[in-house]
Design a protein around this motif. Structure first.
Motif, PDB file in Angstrom:
ATOM      1  N   UNK A  36      -7.915   9.070   5.426  1.00 12.87           N
ATOM      2  CA  UNK A  36      -7.715   7.770   6.079  1.00 12.87           C
ATOM      3  C   UNK A  36      -6.319   7.215   5.802  1.00 12.87           C
ATOM      4  N   UNK A  37      -5.878   7.317   4.560  1.00 12.02           N
ATOM      5  CA  UNK A  37      -4.554   6.809   4.209  1.00 12.02           C
ATOM      6  C   UNK A  37      -3.471   7.656   4.866  1.00 12.02           C
ATOM      7  N   UNK A  38      -3.634   8.976   4.831  1.00 12.06           N
ATOM      8  CA  UNK A  38      -2.630   9.869   5.422  1.00 12.06           C
ATOM      9  C   UNK A  38      -2.458   9.616   6.913  1.00 12.06           C
ATOM     10  N   UNK A  42       0.844   6.988   6.120  1.00 14.18           N
ATOM     11  CA  UNK A  42       1.708   8.160   6.255  1.00 14.18           C
ATOM     12  C   UNK A  42       1.148   9.233   5.337  1.00 14.18           C
ATOM     13  N   UNK A  43       1.418  10.450   5.678  1.00  8.30           N
ATOM     14  CA  UNK A  43       0.826  11.584   4.982  1.00  8.30           C
ATOM     15  C   UNK A  43       1.003  11.549   3.455  1.00  8.30           C
ATOM     16  N   UNK A  47      -2.352  11.184  -1.211  1.00  7.03           N
ATOM     17  CA  UNK A  47      -2.572  11.549  -2.612  1.00  7.03           C
ATOM     18  C   UNK A  47      -2.146  10.458  -3.590  1.00  7.03           C
ATOM     19  N   UNK A  48      -1.119   9.711  -3.229  1.00  2.00           N
ATOM     20  CA  UNK A  48      -0.678   8.625  -4.113  1.00  2.00           C
ATOM     21  C   UNK A  48      -1.768   7.558  -4.210  1.00  2.00           C
ATOM     22  N   UNK A  49      -2.381   7.222  -3.082  1.00  2.02           N
ATOM     23  CA  UNK A  49      -3.468   6.241  -3.093  1.00  2.02           C
ATOM     24  C   UNK A  49      -4.635   6.734  -3.943  1.00  2.02           C
ATOM     25  N   UNK A  50      -4.987   8.027  -3.806  1.00  2.00           N
ATOM     26  CA  UNK A  50      -6.092   8.580  -4.593  1.00  2.00           C
ATOM     27  C   UNK A  50      -5.779   8.511  -6.087  1.00  2.00           C
ATOM     28  N   UNK A  51      -4.552   8.844  -6.438  1.00  2.00           N
ATOM     29  CA  UNK A  51      -4.142   8.765  -7.846  1.00  2.00           C
ATOM     30  C   UNK A  51      -4.246   7.327  -8.357  1.00  2.00           C
ATOM     31  N   UNK A  72      -9.313   1.346   1.544  1.00  2.00           N
ATOM     32  CA  UNK A  72      -9.713   1.530   2.942  1.00  2.00           C
ATOM     33  C   UNK A  72      -9.540   0.237   3.733  1.00  2.00           C
ATOM     34  N   UNK A  73      -9.869  -0.874   3.120  1.00  2.00           N
ATOM     35  CA  UNK A  73      -9.683  -2.179   3.771  1.00  2.00           C
ATOM     36  C   UNK A  73      -8.191  -2.426   4.027  1.00  2.00           C
TER      37      UNK A  73
END
Length: 81
Positions: A36-38, A42-43, A47-51, A72-73
């Motif tokens: 969703x973030x990618x 942006x792509x 992974x940065x958001x997940x971290x 996600x919000x």
């Protein structure tokens, strides 16, 4: 020759290496968040958001699902330049 590792095998090995209980990580939720973030921001942001969700959950000792919902919000309201 050994069988190739699955995502579940890899996740279990990383959990063990980090001293986490087996099944700690909800891989589907993490992969959904990254996707969703990618696509929404942006792509490289995925992974940065997940971290950051994991880091925040560990630092505050909160449920990582709360962080996933918050990000996600944020993505839903994000306007890319």
């Amino acid at each position: 020759m050994t069988e190739p590792a699955t995502l579940d095998d890899w996740t279990a090995a990383v959990e063990a290496a980090l001293g986490l209980a087996p099944g700690t990580v909800d891989t589907d939720a993490v992969l959904d968040l990254v996707r969703e973030v990618a696509h929404g921001v942006m792509r490289p942001a995925g992974p940065i958001a997940a971290y950051l969700v994991g880091y925040a959950a560990g630092a505050a000792r909160t449920d990582p699902h709360d962080g996933i919902l918050a990000v996600e919000e944020l993505v839903n309201g994000w306007e890319s330049p």
